[in-house]
Design a protein around this motif. Structure first.
Motif, short mmCIF file in Angstrom:
data_model
loop_
_atom_site.label_atom_id
_atom_site.label_comp_id
_atom_site.label_asym_id
_atom_site.label_seq_id
_atom_site.Cartn_x
_atom_site.Cartn_y
_atom_site.Cartn_z
N VAL A 77 9.23 9.58 1.15
CA VAL A 77 8.05 9.83 0.31
C VAL A 77 7.00 10.59 1.11
CG1 VAL A 77 6.19 8.78 -1.03
CG2 VAL A 77 8.48 7.77 -1.06
N PRO A 78 6.59 11.79 0.66
CA PRO A 78 5.55 12.54 1.37
C PRO A 78 4.21 11.79 1.37
CG PRO A 78 6.71 13.93 -0.22
CD PRO A 78 7.12 12.52 -0.50
N TYR A 79 3.45 12.00 2.42
CA TYR A 79 2.13 11.39 2.58
C TYR A 79 1.25 11.66 1.37
CZ TYR A 79 -2.37 10.50 5.02
OH TYR A 79 -3.60 10.04 5.41
N GLU A 80 1.30 12.89 0.84
CA GLU A 80 0.41 13.25 -0.27
C GLU A 80 0.81 12.57 -1.58
OE1 GLU A 80 0.53 17.42 -1.04
OE2 GLU A 80 2.71 17.49 -1.29
N ASN A 81 2.01 12.02 -1.66
CA ASN A 81 2.45 11.36 -2.89
C ASN A 81 1.97 9.93 -3.00
OD1 ASN A 81 4.04 13.75 -3.09
ND2 ASN A 81 5.54 12.65 -4.31
N ILE A 82 1.34 9.40 -1.97
CA ILE A 82 0.84 8.04 -2.01
C ILE A 82 -0.40 7.96 -2.91
CG2 ILE A 82 -0.28 6.24 -0.63
CD1 ILE A 82 1.62 6.97 1.64
N VAL A 83 -0.41 6.97 -3.79
CA VAL A 83 -1.53 6.77 -4.70
C VAL A 83 -2.54 5.78 -4.12
CG1 VAL A 83 -2.19 5.93 -7.00
CG2 VAL A 83 -0.12 7.31 -6.72
N GLY A 84 -2.06 4.64 -3.62
CA GLY A 84 -2.98 3.66 -3.06
C GLY A 84 -2.26 2.36 -2.71
N TYR A 98 -3.63 15.07 -4.46
CA TYR A 98 -3.42 15.40 -5.87
C TYR A 98 -2.91 14.18 -6.64
CZ TYR A 98 1.68 15.24 -6.00
OH TYR A 98 2.97 14.80 -6.00
N ALA A 99 -2.18 13.27 -5.94
CA ALA A 99 -1.63 12.08 -6.59
C ALA A 99 -2.70 11.08 -6.99
CB ALA A 99 -0.62 11.40 -5.67
N SER A 100 -3.93 11.26 -6.51
CA SER A 100 -5.02 10.36 -6.89
C SER A 100 -5.49 10.60 -8.31
CB SER A 100 -6.21 10.53 -5.92
OG SER A 100 -5.83 10.27 -4.59
N CYS A 101 -5.20 11.78 -8.84
CA CYS A 101 -5.59 12.05 -10.22
C CYS A 101 -4.74 11.22 -11.18
CB CYS A 101 -5.43 13.54 -10.53
SG CYS A 101 -6.76 14.54 -9.85
N PRO A 102 -5.30 10.82 -12.31
CA PRO A 102 -4.57 9.94 -13.23
C PRO A 102 -3.34 10.60 -13.83
CG PRO A 102 -6.93 9.98 -13.73
CD PRO A 102 -6.67 11.09 -12.76
N THR A 103 -2.31 9.80 -14.03
CA THR A 103 -1.14 10.17 -14.81
C THR A 103 -1.14 9.31 -16.06
OG1 THR A 103 0.21 10.88 -12.93
CG2 THR A 103 1.37 10.15 -14.90
N VAL A 104 -1.06 9.93 -17.20
CA VAL A 104 -1.06 9.20 -18.47
C VAL A 104 0.25 9.49 -19.18
CG1 VAL A 104 -2.25 8.77 -20.65
CG2 VAL A 104 -3.57 9.44 -18.62
N PHE A 105 1.11 8.46 -19.27
CA PHE A 105 2.43 8.63 -19.87
C PHE A 105 2.61 7.59 -20.96
CE2 PHE A 105 7.14 7.76 -19.67
CZ PHE A 105 7.52 8.95 -20.26
N ASP A 117 2.53 -2.74 4.11
CA ASP A 117 1.66 -2.58 2.95
C ASP A 117 2.50 -2.46 1.67
OD1 ASP A 117 -0.50 -2.55 4.64
OD2 ASP A 117 -1.01 -0.43 4.33
N VAL A 118 1.99 -2.99 0.58
CA VAL A 118 2.60 -2.79 -0.73
C VAL A 118 1.87 -1.60 -1.37
CG1 VAL A 118 3.06 -3.78 -3.00
CG2 VAL A 118 3.25 -5.21 -0.95
N VAL A 119 2.62 -0.54 -1.63
CA VAL A 119 2.03 0.77 -1.93
C VAL A 119 2.54 1.31 -3.26
CG1 VAL A 119 1.82 3.16 -1.12
CG2 VAL A 119 1.80 1.26 0.54
N VAL A 120 1.64 1.92 -4.02
CA VAL A 120 2.02 2.69 -5.21
C VAL A 120 2.08 4.16 -4.81
CG1 VAL A 120 1.33 3.43 -7.52
CG2 VAL A 120 1.06 1.05 -6.85
N PHE A 121 3.17 4.83 -5.20
CA PHE A 121 3.34 6.24 -4.86
C PHE A 121 4.05 6.96 -6.01
CE2 PHE A 121 6.97 3.85 -3.24
CZ PHE A 121 8.05 4.55 -3.74
N ARG A 122 3.96 8.26 -5.99
CA ARG A 122 4.64 9.09 -6.98
C ARG A 122 6.05 9.40 -6.49
NH1 ARG A 122 2.35 12.37 -10.67
NH2 ARG A 122 3.56 14.14 -9.94
N HIS A 123 7.03 9.21 -7.37
CA HIS A 123 8.41 9.56 -7.03
C HIS A 123 8.48 11.05 -6.68
CE1 HIS A 123 12.70 10.37 -7.51
NE2 HIS A 123 12.92 9.06 -7.47
N PRO A 124 9.13 11.40 -5.57
CA PRO A 124 9.14 12.81 -5.14
C PRO A 124 9.75 13.78 -6.14
CG PRO A 124 9.84 11.36 -3.34
CD PRO A 124 9.77 10.51 -4.59
N VAL A 125 10.60 13.30 -7.05
CA VAL A 125 11.24 14.19 -8.02
C VAL A 125 10.66 14.02 -9.42
CG1 VAL A 125 13.41 14.80 -9.16
CG2 VAL A 125 13.38 14.32 -6.70
#
Length: 278
Positions: A241-248, A64-71, A104-112
């Motif tokens: 950080v959960p596995y599913e929160n990783i973006v790339g 789900y974290a692969s979908c774009p976030t626009v802020f 690896d240098v990784v982008v991920f979504r903050h769990p909260v």
């Protein structure tokens, strides 16, 4: 009278073109590469404020974290990845999933908060992680740490947020030289990278953390100026950080600017254009 239908058709065609372009851009950003701009100094000197890169979303598969976030708070836009792909959230799995590698240098979504973070992967599922006197311990063993001189930068407001660097040589006035101690840290799998140290603080001595299954432990290279997994997310840090929160994975810097705006061409850093991230 004959011109009216043509004018109407032209407007419709323009709208269709814009919609198609947005759809193509959305698909490209979701499946392949996401642009990411470095807003803070937590990954110095691997990444500097103002570096612009593309995140490789194919490296670890999709969630789900692969979908774009626009802020864009300035105009009231706040579209979260979960708003679009929330139906994929919850089982901590990925489609065509690949395993992230230590270092690896990784982008991920903050769990909260759900905001995108970029850090270095340090701890894998099931491992123990601790920091003692600024030295990283993985499964009870200290990593190899080699002194590598100092990292120096001009003490001045940096980037659009006008952030000021913290210095090991104390508070430094505008235009002075801000110094940090630099070391080369070598992880158990042989990945070496620079880290920076300012001085002893709370995050330089931590409890022993055991990384849960399906989760990862991240740290910034600028160790004394990074909000990361050393502090639990409920206490304002990142936590596990959960596995599913990783973006790339971040592979290469495409462009870099040291100024308040990318338009200030005199602040561009051409030596960082197309630079690989290690």
């Amino acid at each position: 009278m004959a011109s009216e239908p043509k004018k109407g058709n032209a407007i419709i065609e323009t709208i269709k073109t814009v919609v198609y372009a947005l759809l193509i851009a959305g698909i490209f950003r979701t499946l392949f590469f996401q642009p990411f701009w470095i807003p803070s100094g937590s990954m110095k000197n691997t990444l500097l404020i103002g570096d612009f890169l593309f995140v490789n979303k194919m490296a670890y598969g999709y969630s789900y974290a692969s979908c774009p976030t626009v802020f864009i708070p300035q105009i009231g836009i706040n579209i979260d990845a979960a708003d679009i792909c929330g139906f994929l959230d919850g089982d901590n799995s990925r489609i065509l999933g690949g395993e992230p590698q230590r270092g690896d240098v990784v982008v991920f979504r903050h769990p909260v908060t759900g905001r995108d973070f970029i850090k270095r992967l340090i701890g894998l599922p099931g491992e123990t992680i601790q920091v003692r006197d600024s030295v990283l311990y993985i499964n009870g063993a200290p990593v190899e740490l080699t002194p590598d001189g100092t990292f120096e930068e001009v003490a001045e407001p940096q980037g659009p947020q006008a952030l000021r660097p913290r210095c090991a040589n104390g508070p430094v006035g505008d235009g002075g030289i801000c110094v940090k101690d630099q070391f080369i840290e070598t992880l158990p799998n042989g990945v070496s990278h620079p880290i920076l140290n300012i001085g002893l603080q709370g995050s330089d001595n931590t409890p022993v953390y055991t990384v849960p299954e399906g989760h990862y432990f991240f740290m910034g290279d600028n160790r004394d100026n990074s909000s990361d997994s050393r502090v639990p997310s409920v206490a304002g840090g990142v936590g596990f950080v959960p596995y599913e929160n990783i973006v790339g994975r971040a592979d290469r810097i495409m462009f870099s600017s040291a100024g308040r705006s990318m338009l200030y061409f005199w602040t561009w850093r051409p030596d960082r254009f197309f630079k690989g991230i290690e």
